[in-house]
Design an enzyme around this catalytic site. Structure first.
Site, PDB file in Angstrom:
ATOM      1  N   GLU A 153      23.882   6.689  66.413  1.00 29.96           N
ATOM      2  CA  GLU A 153      22.753   7.334  67.108  1.00 29.96           C
ATOM      3  C   GLU A 153      22.309   6.517  68.326  1.00 29.96           C
ATOM      4  O   GLU A 153      21.183   6.009  68.383  1.00 29.96           O
ATOM      5  CB  GLU A 153      21.579   7.547  66.159  1.00 29.96           C
ATOM      6  CG  GLU A 153      21.857   8.565  65.074  1.00 29.96           C
ATOM      7  CD  GLU A 153      20.617   8.923  64.255  1.00 29.96           C
ATOM      8  OE1 GLU A 153      19.656   8.140  64.242  1.00 29.96           O
ATOM      9  OE2 GLU A 153      20.627  10.006  63.630  1.00 29.96           O
ATOM     10  N   GLU A 306      25.404  13.268  59.093  1.00 29.87           N
ATOM     11  CA  GLU A 306      24.323  12.842  58.200  1.00 29.87           C
ATOM     12  C   GLU A 306      23.366  13.989  57.964  1.00 29.87           C
ATOM     13  O   GLU A 306      22.998  14.713  58.890  1.00 29.87           O
ATOM     14  CB  GLU A 306      23.494  11.727  58.846  1.00 29.87           C
ATOM     15  CG  GLU A 306      24.165  10.402  58.985  1.00 29.87           C
ATOM     16  CD  GLU A 306      23.221   9.397  59.648  1.00 29.87           C
ATOM     17  OE1 GLU A 306      21.996   9.566  59.560  1.00 29.87           O
ATOM     18  OE2 GLU A 306      23.733   8.466  60.271  1.00 29.87           O
ATOM     19  N   LYS A 355      13.894   2.720  51.744  1.00 34.45           N
ATOM     20  CA  LYS A 355      14.038   2.822  50.282  1.00 34.45           C
ATOM     21  C   LYS A 355      13.434   4.110  49.731  1.00 34.45           C
ATOM     22  O   LYS A 355      13.755   4.520  48.619  1.00 34.45           O
ATOM     23  CB  LYS A 355      13.461   1.595  49.590  1.00 34.45           C
ATOM     24  CG  LYS A 355      12.003   1.312  49.848  1.00 34.45           C
ATOM     25  CD  LYS A 355      11.616   0.008  49.144  1.00 34.45           C
ATOM     26  CE  LYS A 355      10.179  -0.389  49.418  1.00 34.45           C
ATOM     27  NZ  LYS A 355       9.966  -0.758  50.846  1.00 34.45           N
TER      28      LYS A 355
HETATM   29  C1  GLA Z   1      19.549   8.451  61.051  1.00 37.27           C
HETATM   30  C2  GLA Z   1      20.330   7.166  60.983  1.00 37.27           C
HETATM   31  C3  GLA Z   1      20.473   6.647  59.577  1.00 37.27           C
HETATM   32  C4  GLA Z   1      19.179   6.761  58.829  1.00 37.27           C
HETATM   33  C5  GLA Z   1      18.735   8.193  58.852  1.00 37.27           C
HETATM   34  C6  GLA Z   1      17.482   8.457  58.073  1.00 37.27           C
HETATM   35  O1  GLA Z   1      20.305   9.580  60.945  1.00 37.27           O
HETATM   36  O2  GLA Z   1      21.596   7.292  61.563  1.00 37.27           O
HETATM   37  O3  GLA Z   1      20.887   5.305  59.654  1.00 37.27           O
HETATM   38  O4  GLA Z   1      18.225   5.945  59.409  1.00 37.27           O
HETATM   39  O5  GLA Z   1      18.477   8.555  60.182  1.00 37.27           O
HETATM   40  O6  GLA Z   1      17.109   9.810  58.142  1.00 37.27           O
END
Ligand code: GLA
Length: 655
Positions: A153, A306, A355
């Site tokens: 990201e 994700e 967490k």
């Molecule tokens: C993003 C990040 C992950 C995590 C998620 C949580 O997609 O890439 O590492 O922090 O958000 O929603």
């Protein structure tokens, strides 16, 4: 070009970010057992492992990763191997403070979180290249390696000194001379004329509104600098493994990257998607991102890198997913073309900032509802995988979107801060989604000839090339609908003579655009047959063929909507039902048909290749007419003429 399909062999990639460094090694074996039971065939390793891999400058600790790569391979699980470059180890900031970004007020972004790297820092780039090189050399021929995942990201900005020097170089490349920059930025206004490159800064904290073209160029520059970081790492891994595809994961509809340009540099386009389970438009906003990502991939693959199996932990109130919703939204992504359905993260952490963010295995463990539902989904994806991968979703309708226009149109000092570009795009996409019409996205300079209907929810900034493209599209027989505040600025954010480009005014049958009349939050303007929201315009028609007029108020009798031939202009935001009816009517006239006729609200139908996906986003069972005889790949049942879908139910029908 390396193909995702070669590595996945007809399977949908299913799995997630795996952060085993947070767990004792016994847990790794337990993880593999649970992964296999859930049909997980892919894990992303190493995203945040830099400090573990390189605990001090130049050190290399690969033993733990060697064991994991082998363990995954032995378990039949492929590895999406990430370069760890989005979270530098603490030593880097301590030894090389210039690698830390500064915000616009000059404050340092310290280590202790993540993404604390300056895209312009030569030192950061050198360390990032070195660890990437060593990872690629060590694991390039490992049989578990499926896909490279560069960084994570990309989203950092930097207003610091090294970024300022890079910004000047970027501007020199773009403008050649300071005079050309002064002209493009309109520095005659407020005594901003530059006498030399050395005077130019990123748009740092200022007393009052900043130069908008400076801000626009800074956004372009930031996207380009991050892209340079990505390309440097991509080229390293490609040199070692030309056969392994490369991706980097986008945030959905994120303002910081011109993702059209980025996507062209990826073998697989991937996105992270987290609609709020409580959002009544969550399914549609997910569909929008999926349509966008699929369109960025062109004919190549895309994947959901994700999503959350349950709750996230970064909203004010973080709602879990009710039973069935994870499955529904995952299959929605497959319906809209995804070749991978993955999560952040495999096992929910017990420590650290996330967490309370869900994992595929929640704190409740194997007995928890989340894992049980993940397991069911894994089995279903395995069942349909070979039928869907490599097949495409086609759309007759394209929505045009451009980051440059978003950036320019979101500046300070504009007519209305109520106008939120993503919300406007979302409203137009929602109109089509609710009308059961499949949409793609395109860049305004793309070839549009394959679409029956092209719509511009709002492109405040249009280049001359884009305007010529729109004119050619309509002259070539296409139907075009443009929303308000479109065609106003050129690529330097200079207002076009007349307040809207003359060629576009001519296209829509507009003589004069006298004034914009933005509306307050919650205010409406009556039009013949509907209420307009957000915005209205004082327009004088010239030779429009059809007009829907404003009623009452200052704009009484003036056109709210005009049509000339196949070109429409909508000078307000019609309330949702009116926008849907208007666009569905125009789409029908242009020959674009819903996937199925007579679908009720909240039921989505999408064709991917020969398959028909039908998804019930509601909590009540529905019976959907699907003329003919089909085989439901999920249940194995034969379906004749109609299919019953329970709460959040899905059918994947093969004729
Ligand atoms: C993003 C990040 C992950 C995590 C998620 C949580 O997609 O890439 O590492 O922090 O958000 O929603």
């Amino acid at each position: 070009m390396p193909r995702l399909g070669d590595a996945t062999r007809g399977r949908i990639l299913f799995g997630g970010d795996y952060n085993p460094e947070q767990w004792p090694e016994e847990t790794w074996h337990e993880d593999v057992r649970l992964m296999k039971a859930a049909g997980v065939n892919s894990v992303t390793l190493g995203v945040f492992s830099w400090a573990k891999l390189e605990p001090r400058p130049g050190a290399r600790e690969f033993g733990w990763l060697d064991r994991l790569m082998d363990l995954m391979h032995a378990g039949g699980i492929g590895v999406v191997l990430a370069t760890p470059t989005s979270a530098p180890p603490p030593w880097m900031g301590r030894l090389h403070p210039e690698t830390l970004p500064r915000d616009e007020d000059g404050r340092t972004e310290w280590w202790g979180g993540r993404q604390h790297f300056s895209h312009s820092s030569a030192t950061y780039r050198r360390y990032a290249a070195a660890i990437t090189e060593d990872l690629a050399a060590r694991y390039g021929s490992h049989p578990a390696l499926t896909l490279w995942h560069i960084n994570n990201e990309y989203c950092t900005y930097d207003w610091g000194d090294e970024a300022a020097a890079a910004f000047r170089r970027w501007l020199q490349d773009k403008y050649g001379t300071v005079d050309a920059l002064n002209e493009a930025w309109g520095t005659a206004f407020w005594s901003q004329g530059y006498d030399g490159w050395h005077e130019i800064l990123p748009p740092r904290h200022a007393h009052y509104m900043k130069n908008p073209t400076q801000v626009l160029d800074f956004k372009r520059f930031t996207s380009d600098m991050l892209l340079e970081c990505y390309l440097a790492e991509r080229d390293i891994v490609r040199r070692h493994t030309p056969h392994i595809p490369v991706t980097t994961n986008f945030m959905p509809m994120w303002a910081g990257q011109d993702a059209w340009r980025w996507a062209a540099e990826e073998d697989v386009v991937s996105v992270d998607l987290y609609p709020d389970p409580r959002d009544p438009f969550g399914a549609q906003s997910g569909a929008l991102v999926q349509d966008m990502t699929r369109s960025q991939a062109g004919h190549g693959p895309w994947m959901l890198m994700e999503q959350a199996a349950g709750a996230v932990n970064w909203r004010g109130v973080n709602h879990p997913k009710p039973s069935g919703l994870n499955r529904l939204w995952s299959l929605q992504a497959v319906a809209r073309g995804a070749d991978g359905v993955c999560y952040f993260q495999w096992r929910q952490s017990r420590q650290g900032a996330e967490k309370f963010h869900s994992g595929m295995v929640s704190h409740a463990g194997e007995e928890g509802r989340t894992y049980r539902e993940v397991k069911r989904l894994g089995a279903e994806l395995a069942r349909i995988g070979s039928e869907v991968t490599d097949s495409h979703v086609s759309a007759d309708i394209a929505l045009l979107h451009d980051w440059n226009s978003w950036w320019a149109g979101s500046q300070e000092g504009r007519p209305s801060s109520e106008v939120d570009y993503p919300a406007v795009v979302g409203a137009w996409h929602r109109a089509f989604w609710e009308a059961h019409l499949t949409t793609a996205f395109a860049h305004p300079e793309h070839d549009l000839s394959a679409y029956r209907l092209v719509v511009v929810p709002q492109l405040y900034l249009l280049t001359d090339t884009a305007i010529d493209n729109l004119l050619a599209y309509v002259h070539g027989g296409g139907t075009l609908v443009c929303g308000f505040l479109t065609g106003v600025a050129d690529e330097d954010d200079r207002i076009r003579p007349g307040g809207m480009d003359a060629r576009l005014r001519d296209l829509f049958g507009i003589r004069t655009l006298h004034e914009w009349w933005p509306l307050d939050a919650g205010e409406g303007v009556e039009c013949d047959g509907f209420r307009g929201l957000l915005w209205s315009e004082e327009i004088e028609a010239q030779d429009a063929d059809e007009v829907i007029a404003y009623q009452g108020g200052e704009l009484d009798g003036l056109p709210a909507v005009l049509r000339k031939g196949r070109a429409w202009y909508v000078s307000t935001l019609p309330e949702p039902k009116a926008l849907r009816d208007l666009l569905a009517g125009i789409a029908s006239g242009a020959g674009a048909r819903p996937v199925l006729d007579g679908l009720p609200a909240g039921v989505e139908a999408v064709r991917r290749g020969d398959l028909l996906f039908v998804l019930n986003h509601g909590r009540e069972p529905v019976t959907i007419a699907v003329p003919g005889t089909h085989h439901d790949l999920l249940t194995g049942a034969t379906v004749t003429n109609d299919v019953v879908l329970g709460r959040y139910g899905v059918a994947v029908l093969r004729p």
